[in-house]
Design a protein around this motif. Structure first.
Motif, PDB file in Angstrom:
ATOM      1  N   GLN A  47      -4.320 -12.216  21.416  1.00  0.00           N
ATOM      2  CA  GLN A  47      -3.160 -11.661  20.438  1.00  0.00           C
ATOM      3  C   GLN A  47      -3.377 -10.489  19.627  1.00  0.00           C
ATOM      4  OE1 GLN A  47      -0.843 -14.709  18.814  1.00  0.00           O
ATOM      5  NE2 GLN A  47      -0.142 -15.208  20.656  1.00  0.00           N
ATOM      6  N   SER A  48      -4.627 -10.710  19.209  1.00  0.00           N
ATOM      7  CA  SER A  48      -5.375  -9.691  17.656  1.00  0.00           C
ATOM      8  C   SER A  48      -6.138  -9.856  18.016  1.00  0.00           C
ATOM      9  CB  SER A  48      -4.475  -9.765  17.142  1.00  0.00           C
ATOM     10  OG  SER A  48      -4.891 -11.175  16.133  1.00  0.00           O
ATOM     11  N   TRP A  49      -6.990  -8.138  17.188  1.00  0.00           N
ATOM     12  CA  TRP A  49      -8.718  -7.648  16.649  1.00  0.00           C
ATOM     13  C   TRP A  49      -8.883  -8.331  15.756  1.00  0.00           C
ATOM     14  CZ3 TRP A  49     -12.191  -6.371  21.152  1.00  0.00           C
ATOM     15  CH2 TRP A  49     -10.780  -6.104  21.949  1.00  0.00           C
ATOM     16  N   TRP A  50     -10.327  -9.170  15.497  1.00  0.00           N
ATOM     17  CA  TRP A  50     -10.185  -9.608  14.358  1.00  0.00           C
ATOM     18  C   TRP A  50     -12.070  -8.862  14.132  1.00  0.00           C
ATOM     19  CZ3 TRP A  50      -8.323 -12.881  10.886  1.00  0.00           C
ATOM     20  CH2 TRP A  50      -6.721 -13.249  11.169  1.00  0.00           C
ATOM     21  N   LEU A  51     -12.072  -8.535  12.982  1.00  0.00           N
ATOM     22  CA  LEU A  51     -13.304  -7.728  11.968  1.00  0.00           C
ATOM     23  C   LEU A  51     -13.753  -9.105  11.797  1.00  0.00           C
ATOM     24  CD1 LEU A  51     -15.300  -5.435  11.698  1.00  0.00           C
ATOM     25  CD2 LEU A  51     -13.896  -5.142   9.694  1.00  0.00           C
ATOM     26  N   GLU A  52     -14.862  -9.109  11.066  1.00  0.00           N
ATOM     27  CA  GLU A  52     -16.068 -10.198  11.126  1.00  0.00           C
ATOM     28  C   GLU A  52     -17.270  -9.943  10.086  1.00  0.00           C
ATOM     29  OE1 GLU A  52     -18.095 -14.633  11.076  1.00  0.00           O
ATOM     30  OE2 GLU A  52     -16.758 -13.541  12.929  1.00  0.00           O
ATOM     31  N   ASP A  53     -17.965 -10.153   9.246  1.00  0.00           N
ATOM     32  CA  ASP A  53     -19.241  -9.822   8.825  1.00  0.00           C
ATOM     33  C   ASP A  53     -20.196 -11.227   8.772  1.00  0.00           C
ATOM     34  OD1 ASP A  53     -20.989  -8.458   5.917  1.00  0.00           O
ATOM     35  OD2 ASP A  53     -21.161 -10.581   6.325  1.00  0.00           O
ATOM     36  N   LEU A  54     -21.111  -9.885   9.410  1.00  0.00           N
ATOM     37  CA  LEU A  54     -22.234 -11.469   9.750  1.00  0.00           C
ATOM     38  C   LEU A  54     -23.207 -11.464   9.197  1.00  0.00           C
ATOM     39  CD1 LEU A  54     -22.406 -10.488  13.771  1.00  0.00           C
ATOM     40  CD2 LEU A  54     -20.909 -11.600  13.339  1.00  0.00           C
ATOM     41  N   GLY A  55     -22.767 -11.382   7.403  1.00  0.00           N
ATOM     42  CA  GLY A  55     -24.000 -12.033   6.825  1.00  0.00           C
ATOM     43  C   GLY A  55     -24.522 -10.848   7.239  1.00  0.00           C
ATOM     44  N   ASN A  58     -25.440  -5.168   3.066  1.00  0.00           N
ATOM     45  CA  ASN A  58     -24.740  -4.189   1.954  1.00  0.00           C
ATOM     46  C   ASN A  58     -23.302  -3.923   2.868  1.00  0.00           C
ATOM     47  OD1 ASN A  58     -27.623  -2.630   1.504  1.00  0.00           O
ATOM     48  ND2 ASN A  58     -27.466  -2.188   2.977  1.00  0.00           N
ATOM     49  N   GLY A  59     -22.542  -5.240   3.316  1.00  0.00           N
ATOM     50  CA  GLY A  59     -21.249  -5.714   3.206  1.00  0.00           C
ATOM     51  C   GLY A  59     -20.918  -4.930   4.282  1.00  0.00           C
ATOM     52  N   THR A  60     -19.279  -5.660   4.741  1.00  0.00           N
ATOM     53  CA  THR A  60     -18.849  -4.821   5.380  1.00  0.00           C
ATOM     54  C   THR A  60     -17.371  -4.717   5.151  1.00  0.00           C
ATOM     55  OG1 THR A  60     -19.777  -6.058   8.148  1.00  0.00           O
ATOM     56  CG2 THR A  60     -17.529  -4.837   8.133  1.00  0.00           C
ATOM     57  N   VAL A  65     -11.752  -2.078   1.696  1.00  0.00           N
ATOM     58  CA  VAL A  65     -12.514  -3.746   1.399  1.00  0.00           C
ATOM     59  C   VAL A  65     -13.669  -4.212   1.595  1.00  0.00           C
ATOM     60  CG1 VAL A  65     -10.926  -5.595   0.231  1.00  0.00           C
ATOM     61  CG2 VAL A  65      -9.985  -3.704   0.271  1.00  0.00           C
ATOM     62  N   ARG A  66     -14.376  -4.893   0.644  1.00  0.00           N
ATOM     63  CA  ARG A  66     -15.215  -5.655   1.263  1.00  0.00           C
ATOM     64  C   ARG A  66     -14.523  -6.477   1.397  1.00  0.00           C
ATOM     65  NH1 ARG A  66     -21.603  -5.560  -1.004  1.00  0.00           N
ATOM     66  NH2 ARG A  66     -22.130  -6.994   0.623  1.00  0.00           N
ATOM     67  N   LEU A  67     -15.113  -6.927   2.808  1.00  0.00           N
ATOM     68  CA  LEU A  67     -15.248  -8.397   3.217  1.00  0.00           C
ATOM     69  C   LEU A  67     -16.634  -9.726   2.505  1.00  0.00           C
ATOM     70  CD1 LEU A  67     -13.298  -6.548   5.386  1.00  0.00           C
ATOM     71  CD2 LEU A  67     -14.720  -8.085   7.322  1.00  0.00           C
ATOM     72  N   ALA A  68     -16.035 -10.439   2.807  1.00  0.00           N
ATOM     73  CA  ALA A  68     -17.204 -11.669   1.856  1.00  0.00           C
ATOM     74  C   ALA A  68     -18.478 -11.805   3.357  1.00  0.00           C
ATOM     75  CB  ALA A  68     -16.459 -13.344   1.612  1.00  0.00           C
ATOM     76  N   VAL A  69     -18.411 -13.165   3.094  1.00  0.00           N
ATOM     77  CA  VAL A  69     -19.615 -12.705   4.278  1.00  0.00           C
ATOM     78  C   VAL A  69     -19.222 -13.978   4.855  1.00  0.00           C
ATOM     79  CG1 VAL A  69     -21.673 -14.810   4.631  1.00  0.00           C
ATOM     80  CG2 VAL A  69     -22.285 -12.623   2.998  1.00  0.00           C
ATOM     81  N   ARG A  70     -19.562 -14.373   6.366  1.00  0.00           N
ATOM     82  CA  ARG A  70     -18.713 -14.488   7.512  1.00  0.00           C
ATOM     83  C   ARG A  70     -17.083 -14.940   7.318  1.00  0.00           C
ATOM     84  NH1 ARG A  70     -21.268 -14.707  11.319  1.00  0.00           N
ATOM     85  NH2 ARG A  70     -22.938 -16.193  12.074  1.00  0.00           N
ATOM     86  N   GLU A  71     -16.893 -13.422   6.209  1.00  0.00           N
ATOM     87  CA  GLU A  71     -15.016 -13.433   7.013  1.00  0.00           C
ATOM     88  C   GLU A  71     -14.090 -12.663   7.088  1.00  0.00           C
ATOM     89  OE1 GLU A  71     -11.755 -11.528   3.499  1.00  0.00           O
ATOM     90  OE2 GLU A  71     -13.302 -11.359   2.844  1.00  0.00           O
TER      91      GLU A  71
END
Length: 77
Positions: A47-55, A58-60, A65-71
């Motif tokens: 239904q939608s696209w999601w972005l995830e930080d993989l740890g 330097n952040g994603t 806005v910086r995502l938390a680890v695994r957010e």
């Protein structure tokens, strides 16, 4: 399928689960030394696209806005 346009204007066709990072095992390998080997993923949920930080060290960032680890956060079209 979706098309991602990077800051240089280049277009990239995304897979349903697309991985970004310096590792050769990533879907898209990037050479920037600031990026982690496994940096971030973009995933289609049906239904939608999601972005995830993989740890990443330097952040994603999404919209400055910086995502938390695994957010995970949804991407706007």
């Amino acid at each position: 399928m979706a098309i991602l346009k990077n800051m240089d204007g280049e277009l990239l066709s995304l897979r349903a689960h697309h991985l970004f990072g310096r590792s050769r095992s990533m879907t898209t390998t990037l050479s920037d030394p600031q990026l982690s080997a496994q940096h971030a993923s973009v995933r289609w949920t049906g239904q939608s696209w999601w972005l995830e930080d993989l740890g990443s060290r330097n952040g994603t960032f999404l919209d400055g806005v910086r995502l938390a680890v695994r957010e995970q956060r949804p991407l706007a079209p």
